[in-house]
Structure formats: structure tokens, C-alpha cells
Scaffold this active site. Structure first.
Site, PDB file in Angstrom:
ATOM      1  N   PHE A 144      -1.604  43.182  39.447  1.00 26.51           N
ATOM      2  CA  PHE A 144      -1.086  41.805  39.466  1.00 26.51           C
ATOM      3  C   PHE A 144       0.345  41.832  38.958  1.00 26.51           C
ATOM      4  O   PHE A 144       0.615  42.320  37.861  1.00 26.51           O
ATOM      5  CB  PHE A 144      -1.936  40.863  38.600  1.00 26.51           C
ATOM      6  CG  PHE A 144      -1.496  39.431  38.755  1.00 26.51           C
ATOM      7  CD1 PHE A 144      -1.919  38.671  39.839  1.00 26.51           C
ATOM      8  CD2 PHE A 144      -0.610  38.857  37.858  1.00 26.51           C
ATOM      9  CE1 PHE A 144      -1.482  37.358  40.014  1.00 26.51           C
ATOM     10  CE2 PHE A 144      -0.167  37.544  38.025  1.00 26.51           C
ATOM     11  CZ  PHE A 144      -0.607  36.799  39.105  1.00 26.51           C
ATOM     12  N   ASP A 235       5.067  47.476  34.696  1.00 28.36           N
ATOM     13  CA  ASP A 235       4.950  46.041  34.454  1.00 28.36           C
ATOM     14  C   ASP A 235       4.212  45.870  33.128  1.00 28.36           C
ATOM     15  O   ASP A 235       3.003  46.079  33.040  1.00 28.36           O
ATOM     16  CB  ASP A 235       4.178  45.409  35.619  1.00 28.36           C
ATOM     17  CG  ASP A 235       3.948  43.911  35.423  1.00 28.36           C
ATOM     18  OD1 ASP A 235       4.044  43.439  34.270  1.00 28.36           O
ATOM     19  OD2 ASP A 235       3.638  43.236  36.412  1.00 28.36           O
ATOM     20  N   LYS A 264       5.405  36.982  28.944  1.00 28.62           N
ATOM     21  CA  LYS A 264       4.280  36.506  28.128  1.00 28.62           C
ATOM     22  C   LYS A 264       4.538  36.573  26.615  1.00 28.62           C
ATOM     23  O   LYS A 264       5.113  35.662  26.046  1.00 28.62           O
ATOM     24  CB  LYS A 264       3.024  37.286  28.499  1.00 28.62           C
ATOM     25  CG  LYS A 264       2.414  36.844  29.836  1.00 28.62           C
ATOM     26  CD  LYS A 264       1.078  37.509  30.055  1.00 28.62           C
ATOM     27  CE  LYS A 264       0.393  37.062  31.342  1.00 28.62           C
ATOM     28  NZ  LYS A 264      -0.231  35.757  31.250  1.00 28.62           N
TER      29      LYS A 264
HETATM   30  N1  PLP Z   1       2.661  40.855  35.657  1.00 30.03           N
HETATM   31  C1  PLP Z   1       1.507  40.902  34.976  1.00 30.03           C
HETATM   32  C2  PLP Z   1       0.929  42.238  34.608  1.00 30.03           C
HETATM   33  C3  PLP Z   1       0.848  39.721  34.624  1.00 30.03           C
HETATM   34  O1  PLP Z   1      -0.323  39.788  33.962  1.00 30.03           O
HETATM   35  C4  PLP Z   1       1.419  38.483  34.986  1.00 30.03           C
HETATM   36  C5  PLP Z   1       0.735  37.234  34.674  1.00 30.03           C
HETATM   37  O2  PLP Z   1      -0.430  37.181  34.406  1.00 30.03           O
HETATM   38  C6  PLP Z   1       2.631  38.492  35.686  1.00 30.03           C
HETATM   39  C7  PLP Z   1       3.226  39.686  35.995  1.00 30.03           C
HETATM   40  C8  PLP Z   1       3.277  37.205  36.091  1.00 30.03           C
HETATM   41  O3  PLP Z   1       3.859  36.598  34.992  1.00 30.03           O
HETATM   42  P1  PLP Z   1       4.331  35.062  35.079  1.00 30.03           P
HETATM   43  O4  PLP Z   1       3.103  34.250  35.255  1.00 30.03           O
HETATM   44  O5  PLP Z   1       5.036  34.830  33.779  1.00 30.03           O
HETATM   45  O6  PLP Z   1       5.253  34.971  36.249  1.00 30.03           O
END
Ligand code: PLP
Length: 418
Positions: A144, A235, A264
Site C-alpha cells: 500500500f 515506504d 503519519k
Molecule cells: N504508504 C503506506 C505504507 C501507508 O500505510 C499509507 C497510509 O496508510 C500511505 C502510504 C498513504 O499515506 P497518506 O494516507 O498519508 O497519503
């Protein structure tokens, strides 16, 4: 004024849904206040918050250091353009590079936006340093990376892409933690001319079911990337900023990425994202990338406060100890319910209670039952219940989370049979 059950401050859930786009499946719960690891609903009922805005409220709710930082910075200077030097942005960047493998930072507002920045940087690097005309980025199935068009394409889960095609070109997917599949895909893609610009992975797949990365897998990837000039992007949006008991998720894997992203937990609940990289792959020049809000004094002051509080309160140690305590407690629960529960997995304070594949009870059933017991949890797919409390959660609160989960399990099973 608190919401009340009937009026919701003038808004019933039906009125809310009429005015707000229904992109979220919401639980019937209205939260109005928070303090420490607890939040309160509009009826004055208290919940132990093991969701923390989905791994976001690093210091819990209304932490005095955050209250002070927010209040002070809003009165001093909250926003100016990146046309000018911003001391708070410089200070946060300096803290981050001093506490990671990166040399430089770019600030934005969210995880998806940080990943967009990483994708752009990797593409520019491939074009300008390696002469690749059509760069490809390999990502993992069940990953994700966000909800923008590039990041839903990077996300290896068709359910997030459905009806949003045409997707972005330039992505290919492999199963996670499977080195043979990755090596054979790279060999196939690079057979005639090199095309693979980057490999982009989570150190632990959060949304994909709390699946930790395998050390040997990541170490081999690091070798492969070094041999071939491929960039390794991690990520760290969900697992960075101390969530796993180390400041960055990659520290659990014994490797360093070329580029990584954070969001986050970085702002403890105030929107901020960051893309960080080694100097060797920083090919951005003025005009290449920008964000109006990115790196403003307000968000950066709060981000820096979160970072400094992690250090001052020795929270990495707390994350390790509370994580261990939680996993031990959940393991006892697995012994109690072997037909429903399979295992607990995770690092530090990101843990998944995994259901047996054949269990008719789903993660959402346990999450709903836990809510009735005054405990907030969040599914990570239908088979995994995720625990991501604030990083300063106490031993008593973890004990309470375990007891409430036990009661929730009994309730979910009872409901199933009734
Ligand atoms: N990358 C990861 C691993 C995530 O868990 C999330 C959100 O859950 C995101 C990216 C996306 O982040 P945002 O919702 O702040 O765009």
C-alpha cells in the site's frame, strides 16, 4: 460543545453522510475529545485508542509538548512560501538526516505525496544518470503506497485500482519476501536494455496485513540494487518514526535504502510528509518539485517536537517493551482460541492478530466487539486485527488492551453463534 447522541451538534450521521462524500466505511462512533491514549465519544464514553489515527498519533492525544509547540508556532509564524528560508524546516530536516541514513529531505503533506516525490526522483535519476528512456519501478503485491494515481498504481492491490484506469505506466509487481520472483522479473525486464529504475517496498507491509519484511530478502535486494544501479525506495509512512521499536523500519532489516518516505507518525497527527534520500541520488533542481504547504513553519515545528519528544521520553525503549508485552498477551489469547486465531506478528507497536484462514469470524467482527469493550482497533484486511497504539502507551494500558481483546473475542464468538 460536545456532540450529543441525537443531535450530533446539529449533525445526525445521515446528515453527515449527505454532506460528506461517502469514501469511507465509518463505524457508528463520533469521537470528540482525546487525552493521552484515550479518546471520548459524544456520549462521554471512553475508549483506549489502539488505532491512534492509524499509526499516526505518535504521542497520543493532547501531549503537553505538542500543545505547547502548536500554540507557540501559530502565534509566531504558521505559514510562508518556500520562496524563502524557513528555520523550522531546516531544523526538522537536520534532525531527520542526523537520525537516519539520508542526507537530504523534501517536505510535503501526506504519505501518498511523499511517495509521489520518491517516484519522481527515481524516474529523474533513471533518465539523467542511467539514460533509461522508460523507467520501471518494481513494487510488491499486497503493498500500500497511497491513493493518488501514481501511488494506487504502485500499490499492488487491484481493489484500490478498480475503475480508476488508465493507471500510470511504469510499474511492475512481485510477491513480497520472494527473492526468486524478484530476481527473475529483473532479469526479464532488463534482458535487452536496463529499464528497472527502482524497487519500492515497505519494510513491513501494514495495510497488506502486518507482514514484516524478511532480513535475508532485503539484504539480497540491497546487493542486487548496488550491482545494477537500481535505487531502493522504502515506504516508511506507516512504520517509520519509532513505530517498530527502531526509529526507521529498515533498521530491523540491516540495510539502508537510497530513498525513503515518512508521514503519519512524523507530525503526530498534524499533516506532514517527507521524502528523504542519499546525496548520491538527489538529482532534483529548483523547479523540479514543490508543494505550497510542504515544510511550512507550523507543520515542521510540530514534526520537530515529535522527534525531540521521542528522544526525550526514551520512547523507542517503551515501544520495544510494550510491543513484547502485547505480543505475549495476544499469544495467550491464541492458545485460548486456537480455532479462530492463528498467530500474532509485527514489530514494536505495530502488531497484527491473524485469524485462522477458515474462521468465519472476520477482523471487523472483533474490531466491532472491541469497541463495545471500550477499545479501538483497526482491521488490516479481513483476516488481521491491527494494534497500533500511541508510542507512549503505558504497561497498564497494554494490559487493559489485552483484557478488552479477550472480552471482545468472547463477544464476537457469542454473536457468531446467536
Ligand atoms: N504508504 C503506506 C505504507 C501507508 O500505510 C499509507 C497510509 O496508510 C500511505 C502510504 C498513504 O499515506 P497518506 O494516507 O498519508 O497519503
Amino acid at each position: 460543545m460536545p456532540f450529543n447522541g441525537n443531535g450530533h451538534n446539529g449533525f445526525s450521521p445521515a446528515q453527515f453522510d449527505a454532506a460528506v462524500m461517502t469514501t469511507y466505511g465509518r463505524f457508528p462512533l463520533t469521537l470528540t475529545r482525546g487525552k493521552g491514549s484515550y479518546v471520548w465519544d459524544d456520549q462521554g464514553r471512553r475508549y483506549l485508542d489502539c488505532v491512534a489515527g492509524i499509526a499516526t498519533c505518535t504521542l497520543g492525544h493532547a501531549h503537553p509538548a505538542m500543545v505547547e509547540a502548536v500554540s507557540q508556532q501559530i502565534q509566531t509564524l504558521h505559514h510562508v512560501s518556500n520562496l524563502y528560508y524557513i528555520p523550522e524546516q531546516g531544523a526538522l530536516a537536520q534532525w531527520l538526516v542526523e537520525h537516519s541514513c539520508a542526507d537530504r529531505a523534501f517536505f510535503c503533506n501526506s504519505g501518498a505525496e511523499a511517495n509521489e516525490g520518491a517516484i519522481k526522483l527515481a524516474r529523474k535519476y533513471a533518465h539523467t544518470k542511467r539514460g533509461i528512456a522508460n523507467p520501471l519501478i518494481i513494487t510488491a503485491q499486497a503493498s500500500f503506497h497511497g491513493r493518488t494515481l501514481a501511488t494506487i498504481t504502485a500499490t499492488g492491490q487491484p481493489k484500490y485500482q478498480k475503475n480508476f484506469d488508465p493507471l500510470m505506466p511504469g510499474f511492475a509487481y512481485v510477491p513480497y519476501n520472494d527473492i526468486a520472483a524478484l530476481e527473475s522479473l529483473i532479469a526479464e525486464l532488463d534482458a535487452e536494455t536496463p529499464q528497472v529504475a527502482a524497487i519500492m517496498l515497505e519494510a513491513l507491509q501494514g495495510e497488506g496485513g502486518v507482514c514484516p519484511g524478511d532480513r535475508a530478502y532485503f539484504q539480497r535486494i540491497r546487493q542486487l540494487c548496488d550491482e545494477k544501479g537500481i535505487l531502493l525506495i522504502l515506504d516508511e509512512v506507516q512504520v517509520g518514526m519509532g513505530r517498530t521499536g527502531t526509529l526507521w523500519g529498515y533498521e530491523n532489516l540491516g540495510i539502508e535504502p537510497d530513498i525513503f518516505t515518512s508521514a503519519k507518525g512524523l507530525g503526530g497527527g498534524i499533516p506532514i510528509g517527507a521524502m528523504l534520500c542519499k546525496a548520491s541520488c538527489d538529482v532534483f533542481e529548483p523547479g523540479d518539485h514543490a508543494s505550497t504547504f510542504g515544510g511550512n513553519p507550523f507543520a515542521c515545528k510540530v514534526g520537530l517536537t515529535v522527534c525531540q519528544t521521542l528522544e526525550a521520553e526514551n520512547l523507542l525503549e517503551n515501544v520495544q517493551q510494550r510491543g513484547e508485552q502485547l505480543r505475549l498477551g495476544l499469544q495467550r489469547l491464541i492458545q485460548q482460541y486456537p480455532n479462530v486465531l492463528e498467530q500474532v506478528r509485527g514489530w514494536g507497536l505495530i502488531n497484527g492478530l491473524v485469524l485462522q484462514p477458515e474462521s468465519s469470524i472476520k477482523s471487523v467482527d472483533i474490531v466491532k466487539a472491541a469497541m463495545g469493550e471500550g477499545l479501538l482497533l483497526v482491521p488490516a484486511g479481513p483476516q488481521v486485527v491491527r494494534f497500533v497504539p500511541p508510542l507512549n502507551v503505558s504497561a497498564d494500558e497494554i494490559q487493559q488492551a489485552i483484557l478488552s481483546t479477550e472480552k471482545a473475542m468472547a463477544m464476537a464468538i457469542k454473536r457468531q453463534h446467536s
